[in-house]
Design a protein around this motif. Structure first.
Motif, mmCIF file in Angstrom:
data_model
loop_
_atom_site.group_PDB
_atom_site.id
_atom_site.type_symbol
_atom_site.label_atom_id
_atom_site.label_comp_id
_atom_site.label_asym_id
_atom_site.label_seq_id
_atom_site.Cartn_x
_atom_site.Cartn_y
_atom_site.Cartn_z
ATOM 1 N N GLY A 40 0.805 -1.217 0.000
ATOM 2 C CA GLY A 40 0.000 0.000 0.000
ATOM 3 C C GLY A 40 0.837 1.265 0.000
ATOM 4 O O GLY A 40 0.428 2.282 -0.518
ATOM 5 N N ASN A 41 2.035 1.195 0.593
ATOM 6 C CA ASN A 41 2.900 2.367 0.621
ATOM 7 C C ASN A 41 4.144 2.103 -0.213
ATOM 8 O O ASN A 41 5.237 2.562 0.101
ATOM 9 C CB ASN A 41 3.308 2.711 2.063
ATOM 10 N N ASN A 42 3.998 1.332 -1.294
ATOM 11 C CA ASN A 42 5.174 0.920 -2.040
ATOM 12 C C ASN A 42 5.249 1.618 -3.386
ATOM 13 O O ASN A 42 6.016 2.565 -3.560
ATOM 14 C CB ASN A 42 5.161 -0.608 -2.187
ATOM 15 N N VAL A 43 4.436 1.212 -4.348
ATOM 16 C CA VAL A 43 4.564 1.764 -5.696
ATOM 17 C C VAL A 43 3.443 2.726 -6.068
ATOM 18 O O VAL A 43 3.546 3.416 -7.073
ATOM 19 C CB VAL A 43 4.633 0.626 -6.739
ATOM 20 N N GLY A 44 2.353 2.758 -5.294
ATOM 21 C CA GLY A 44 1.314 3.742 -5.549
ATOM 22 C C GLY A 44 -0.013 3.203 -6.018
ATOM 23 O O GLY A 44 -0.880 3.986 -6.406
ATOM 24 N N LYS A 45 -0.222 1.885 -5.987
ATOM 25 C CA LYS A 45 -1.499 1.375 -6.500
ATOM 26 C C LYS A 45 -2.672 1.800 -5.609
ATOM 27 O O LYS A 45 -3.745 2.130 -6.111
ATOM 28 C CB LYS A 45 -1.464 -0.144 -6.673
ATOM 29 N N THR A 46 -2.466 1.825 -4.286
ATOM 30 C CA THR A 46 -3.526 2.310 -3.406
ATOM 31 C C THR A 46 -3.737 3.808 -3.591
ATOM 32 O O THR A 46 -4.859 4.313 -3.453
ATOM 33 C CB THR A 46 -3.183 2.001 -1.938
ATOM 34 N N PRO A 60 -6.820 16.437 0.940
ATOM 35 C CA PRO A 60 -5.527 16.235 0.278
ATOM 36 C C PRO A 60 -4.523 15.500 1.151
ATOM 37 O O PRO A 60 -3.654 14.785 0.645
ATOM 38 C CB PRO A 60 -5.065 17.668 -0.037
ATOM 39 N N GLN A 61 -4.659 15.644 2.475
ATOM 40 C CA GLN A 61 -3.696 15.007 3.374
ATOM 41 C C GLN A 61 -3.679 13.488 3.246
ATOM 42 O O GLN A 61 -2.673 12.843 3.557
ATOM 43 C CB GLN A 61 -4.009 15.387 4.834
ATOM 44 N N GLN A 62 -4.787 12.905 2.788
ATOM 45 C CA GLN A 62 -4.842 11.447 2.691
ATOM 46 C C GLN A 62 -3.882 10.893 1.643
ATOM 47 O O GLN A 62 -3.583 9.702 1.640
ATOM 48 C CB GLN A 62 -6.269 11.000 2.371
ATOM 49 N N ILE A 63 -3.372 11.778 0.772
ATOM 50 C CA ILE A 63 -2.428 11.329 -0.259
ATOM 51 C C ILE A 63 -1.015 11.232 0.289
ATOM 52 O O ILE A 63 -0.223 10.391 -0.156
ATOM 53 C CB ILE A 63 -2.446 12.292 -1.473
ATOM 54 N N TYR A 64 -0.667 12.056 1.274
ATOM 55 C CA TYR A 64 0.731 12.083 1.726
ATOM 56 C C TYR A 64 0.895 11.891 3.233
ATOM 57 O O TYR A 64 1.921 12.263 3.800
ATOM 58 C CB TYR A 64 1.415 13.388 1.292
ATOM 59 N N THR A 65 -0.087 11.321 3.900
ATOM 60 C CA THR A 65 0.071 10.996 5.316
ATOM 61 C C THR A 65 -0.098 9.503 5.539
ATOM 62 O O THR A 65 -0.750 8.802 4.761
ATOM 63 C CB THR A 65 -0.944 11.745 6.201
ATOM 64 N N ASP A 66 0.494 9.027 6.624
ATOM 65 C CA ASP A 66 0.390 7.623 7.005
ATOM 66 C C ASP A 66 -1.035 7.355 7.470
ATOM 67 O O ASP A 66 -1.527 8.015 8.394
ATOM 68 C CB ASP A 66 1.380 7.328 8.139
ATOM 69 N N PRO A 67 -1.757 6.402 6.864
ATOM 70 C CA PRO A 67 -3.146 6.144 7.260
ATOM 71 C C PRO A 67 -3.298 5.707 8.713
ATOM 72 O O PRO A 67 -4.358 5.850 9.303
ATOM 73 C CB PRO A 67 -3.601 5.041 6.289
ATOM 74 N N GLU A 68 -2.221 5.171 9.312
ATOM 75 C CA GLU A 68 -2.282 4.730 10.696
ATOM 76 C C GLU A 68 -1.814 5.811 11.668
ATOM 77 O O GLU A 68 -1.955 5.664 12.875
ATOM 78 C CB GLU A 68 -1.444 3.462 10.884
ATOM 79 N N ARG A 158 -13.415 1.799 -1.221
ATOM 80 C CA ARG A 158 -12.947 1.000 -0.086
ATOM 81 C C ARG A 158 -11.430 0.776 -0.178
ATOM 82 O O ARG A 158 -10.967 -0.063 -0.940
ATOM 83 C CB ARG A 158 -13.664 -0.346 -0.051
ATOM 84 N N TYR A 159 -10.703 1.564 0.599
ATOM 85 C CA TYR A 159 -9.269 1.316 0.742
ATOM 86 C C TYR A 159 -8.818 1.536 2.186
ATOM 87 O O TYR A 159 -7.726 1.132 2.565
ATOM 88 C CB TYR A 159 -8.451 2.212 -0.197
ATOM 89 N N LYS A 160 -9.673 2.173 3.000
ATOM 90 C CA LYS A 160 -9.344 2.370 4.410
ATOM 91 C C LYS A 160 -9.721 1.110 5.188
ATOM 92 O O LYS A 160 -10.615 0.366 4.799
ATOM 93 C CB LYS A 160 -10.089 3.585 4.952
ATOM 94 N N ASP A 161 -9.039 0.914 6.320
ATOM 95 C CA ASP A 161 -9.240 -0.306 7.096
ATOM 96 C C ASP A 161 -10.700 -0.520 7.483
ATOM 97 O O ASP A 161 -11.215 -1.635 7.405
ATOM 98 C CB ASP A 161 -8.372 -0.273 8.361
ATOM 99 N N ILE A 162 -11.389 0.554 7.896
ATOM 100 C CA ILE A 162 -12.766 0.398 8.356
ATOM 101 C C ILE A 162 -13.678 -0.079 7.236
ATOM 102 O O ILE A 162 -14.585 -0.881 7.448
ATOM 103 C CB ILE A 162 -13.289 1.716 8.968
ATOM 104 N N SER A 163 -13.430 0.373 6.007
ATOM 105 C CA SER A 163 -14.288 -0.030 4.887
ATOM 106 C C SER A 163 -13.884 -1.392 4.330
ATOM 107 O O SER A 163 -14.691 -2.053 3.673
ATOM 108 C CB SER A 163 -14.241 1.017 3.770
ATOM 109 N N LEU A 164 -12.656 -1.820 4.603
ATOM 110 C CA LEU A 164 -12.209 -3.140 4.143
ATOM 111 C C LEU A 164 -12.659 -4.261 5.079
ATOM 112 O O LEU A 164 -12.623 -5.423 4.703
ATOM 113 C CB LEU A 164 -10.683 -3.173 4.011
#
Length: 576
Positions: A40-46, A60-68, A158-164
Motif C-alpha cells: 500500500g505504501n510501495n509503488v502507488g497502487k492504493t 488532500p492530506q490522505q495522499i501524503y500521510t500515514d493512514p495509521e 474501499r481502501y481504508k481499514d474500516i471499509s475493508l
C-alpha cells in the motif's frame, strides 16, 4: 456515473493518464515477491484509489500521510505534489460507450490556501460549494441534506481499514447510529423528509443529557432538594440564635443586608458557572457536528460557475446568489445548536458586572459590621450563616438548572416522538421491509453466484438512549464462515444493481484495495459477473500481479501497471 479518465500532471507535463473501461479495471503492482501487507505504501497502487477519493471530495492530506498515523507525513511526496504544482483531473461519464454522454470534469491540486484549484466542469468553487455541486450532480439535488456525500460514497470507495473490514459500518469511527440509519434508508429508496430535523433533535437531546449528567455529577436533583430542605432548617436555627444577640439598632439591618448580598453573590456565581458550562457544551456540540464535514475553500466556485455558464448557458442564478444561498445554508445548520450562544455571552458579561458590584457591596457591609466590635461568637455565627446562605443559593441554582434541562429534554423528546410516529409506524416499517426484500433478491443472487452462499440484509428497530432507531445488519443464511471481503464485494455489486433497478441515484464504480487477499476462484467469479453486468458495475481493484489468477492475468483488464522502477508519481525515495 462511471470513471472515464484520471490524469496526473504538473509543471513538467503529464505524469500519468489512466483510462478506465467497462467491467473489470485492474491496477497492477508488477513487483514480484512483494509482501502484500506493505504494498500500500510501495509503488502507488492504493494511491490511485486515494486520488479518486480526493477528487470526490476527500482531503488532500490522505495522499501524503500515514493512514495509521495522521501526524506522520511522507515529506518527499508532499513536497513533490506542492512544489511541482501537481494537478489531478478526474472525468466521470454517464455512459462509457457514448462519447457524447454527459460528463463531469473534476480538477483538484494540493496548493496550500492561495493557488488552490478545485473545479467542476471548469468552474472554481469553495470546498463547501464543491461538495454541494458534486452531490447535486450525482444524487439529484440532494445538496447538504443527510446523508453526506462522503457517507453516500463510503461503500463505493474501499481502501481504508474500516471499509475493508465492515460491510455496513464503513464510513468512519465517529459516525453515529442515527447517521447510518439515515444512510441506509436513503440507499434503500425509503424517502424520509424529516431526517435532517430528526438528527438535529437527537443532537440537541444528547447535549441536554450531557449537561444534566454534569450538573448531577455529585448528586441527583432529588438529593439536592433533600439537602436544601435540611439546609433551610439549619439557616432558620442560626437566624434564631442570632436574634438573641443584643446589638446596636443599625447592626441588625446591616447583618440582614450582608446576608442578602452574600446570597445574591452565590446565585450570580452559580449562574455564571452554569452559563459558561452550557456555552462550552454547545461549542462542543457544534464542533462534534463539524467532524463529519470537510472544510471548504471559497475561491474554487468562481471558476466552476464561469465554466458551467459557458458550457450550459441559461444559468438563472448568479454566482453571488449561489454564494448567498450556500452561506445561508451553513448558517442554518449551526444556528439550531448555537442559537443560545450570543444570549449566553451577554448574560455572562452582565452577571460578571453584577457580581463585581455585589462583591464591593459585601466588603462595604463586612467592614461596617466589623467596626461595631461585636462578640467573637456572633462573628462565628455570622460566618456560619453566610456559608449556609451561599450553599442554599448554589443548591437552588443547580435545582433550577436541572429542572430547566429536564423541561428542554421533555420538549425535544415530544418533537422527536411526533417525527418517530411516522418513521416507526407500521406502514413505514412495512415500506422499509419491502425495499429490503427487493434488495435481498439481488444480494442473494449475487452471493450465490460468487460464493455459493446466500447473503441477506436485515433490519431491527432497536432502542438507544430511550429512542427508537433502525439498525441494519448483514448475515449469511448458510451459516458458513465466508470471508468478509466476499460479503463486502457481494453487497457493493448487489447494491449497484438494485439501485439501477429502483432508479435510485448512485455511482457505478466500486474501488477496492488489497484484492490479493481474496481466493483466486472468488476474484475470477467477481470478474465474470462485472464483465457481464458492465452496463451497471465498474469494478476497480488494486492487486499484485503475481497474485492474479491466470484468467485475469490479461492486459485487457489492466488500466495501469506500477513497479519499483515505475512508481505512480515517478519520484524516488519511497513515493507512496
Amino acid at each position: 456515473m462511471f470513471l472515464k479518465m484520471l490524469q496526473i500532471e504538473n509543471l513538467n507535463g503529464i505524469i500519468r493518464k489512466i483510462h478506465f473501461h467497462k467491467g473489470l479495471n485492474l491496477i497492477v503492482d508488477e513487483t514480484l515477491g512483494s509482501d502484500p501487507e506493505s504494498t500500500g505504501n510501495n509503488v502507488g497502487k492504493t494511491t490511485v484509489l486515494r486520488l479518486i477519493d480526493f477528487c470526490m471530495g476527500g482531503k488532500p492530506q490522505q495522499i501524503y500521510t500515514d493512514p495509521e498515523n495522521s501526524k506522520k507525513e511522507y515529506t518527499v511526496v508532499k513536497e513533490f505534489l506542492q512544489k511541482t504544482e501537481v494537478l489531478v483531473t478526474l472525468i466521470l461519464t454517464e455512459d462509457l460507450d457514448d462519447q457524447f454522454a454527459k460528463q463531469v470534469v473534476i480538477e483538484r491540486n494540493f496548493a496550500a490556501r492561495k493557488g488552490i484549484v478545485r473545479r467542476i466542469d471548469g468552474k472554481s468553487l469553495t470546498e463547501a460549494e464543491f461538495l454541494i455541486s458534486l452531490t447535486n450532480l450525482i444524487f439529484r439535488e440532494h445538496g447538504e441534506k443527510k446523508p453526506s456525500l462522503a457517507q453516500l460514497l463510503a461503500h463505493n470507495i474501499r481502501y481504508k481499514d474500516i471499509s475493508l473490514s465492515n460491510t455496513l459500518k464503513n464510513v468512519n469511527q465517529w459516525t453515529k447510529d442515527e447517521e447510518y440509519e439515515a444512510l441506509y434508508l436513503f440507499m434503500l429508496g425509503c424517502d424520509f423528509s424529516q431526517g435532517d430535523e430528526r438528527q438535529k433533535i437527537l443532537t440537541a437531546i444528547r447535549v441536554e443529557n450531557i449537561f444534566k449528567s454534569r450538573l448531577e455529577t455529585s448528586r441527583t436533583r432529588s438529593a439536592y432538594e433533600a439537602s436544601l430542605g435540611v439546609l433551610v432548617g439549619q439557616i432558620d436555627a442560626l437566624n434564631a440564635r442570632r436574634s438573641t444577640f443584643q446589638v446596636n439598632p443599625d447592626f441588625q439591618d446591616d447583618l440582614g443586608e450582608l446576608d442578602r448580598v452574600t446570597y445574591l453573590i452565590s446565585v450570580e456565581t452559580a449562574e455564571i458557572g452554569r452559563a459558561t458550562l452550557r456555552k462550552n457544551l454547545i461549542d462542543e456540540a457544534v464542533q462534534d457536528l463539524s467532524t463529519s464535514r470537510v472544510e471548504i475553500d471559497i475561491e474554487q466556485l468562481t471558476n466552476l460557475y464561469r465554466e458551467v455558464t459557458t458550457r450550459l448557458g441559461g444559468v438563472q442564478k448568479s454566482f453571488d446568489e449561489l454564494v448567498d444561498f450556500h452561506n445561508r445554508m451553513i448558517d442554518e445548520k449551526t444556528r439550531y445548536i448555537a442559537k443560545e450562544i450570543p444570549q449566553l455571552e451577554i448574560d455572562i458579561a452582565i452577571r460578571r458586572r453584577k457580581l463585581t458590584d455585589l462583591l464591593q457591596l459585601e466588603k462595604k457591609f463586612s467592614d461596617k459590621i466589623a467596626k461595631n466590635g461585636t462578640l467573637a461568637q456572633l462573628e462565628l455565627l455570622i460566618g456560619e450563616l453566610s456559608e449556609k446562605e451561599r450553599q442554599r443559593g448554589e443548591y437552588e441554582t443547580v435545582i433550577l438548572q436541572i429542572r430547566g434541562v429536564e423541561l428542554e429534554i421533555t420538549r425535544q423528546t415530544a418533537l422527536l416522538t411526533k417525527i418517530d410516529t411516522e418513521l416507526f409506524s407500521d406502514d413505514t416499517r412495512a415500506a422499509v421491509q419491502v425495499q429490503v426484500d427487493k434488495f435481498n433478491k439481488v444480494f442473494s443472487r449475487v452471493s450465490n453466484e460468487l460464493y455459493n452462499e446466500s447473503y441477506f440484509l436485515s433490519f431491527d428497530v432497536a432502542k438507544k438512549n430511550g429512542q427508537n432507531i433502525y439498525k441494519f445488519n448483514t448475515f449469511n443464511l448458510n451459516l458458513s464462515s465466508g470471508k468478509k471481503q466476499g460479503e463486502i464485494s457481494c453487497f457493493d455489486i448487489a447494491y449497484t444493481l438494485f439501485a439501477d433497478e429502483e432508479n435510485i441515484p448512485c455511482v457505478h464504480f466500486l474501488l477496492n484495495d488489497k484484492k490479493e487477499l481474496m481466493h483466486d476462484n472468488q476474484l475470477t467469479q467477481i470478474a465474470r459477473l462485472v464483465e457481464r453486468e458492465n452496463d451497471h458495475v465498474q469494478f476497480v481493484a488494486s492487486i499484485l500481479r503475481d497474485k492474479l489468477p491466470a484468467e485475469l492475468n490479461n492486459e485487457e483488464f489492466f488500466i495501469v501497471k506500477l513497479s519499483q522502477q515505475d512508481m505512480l508519481f515517478r519520484i524516488k525515495d519511497g513515493e507512496n
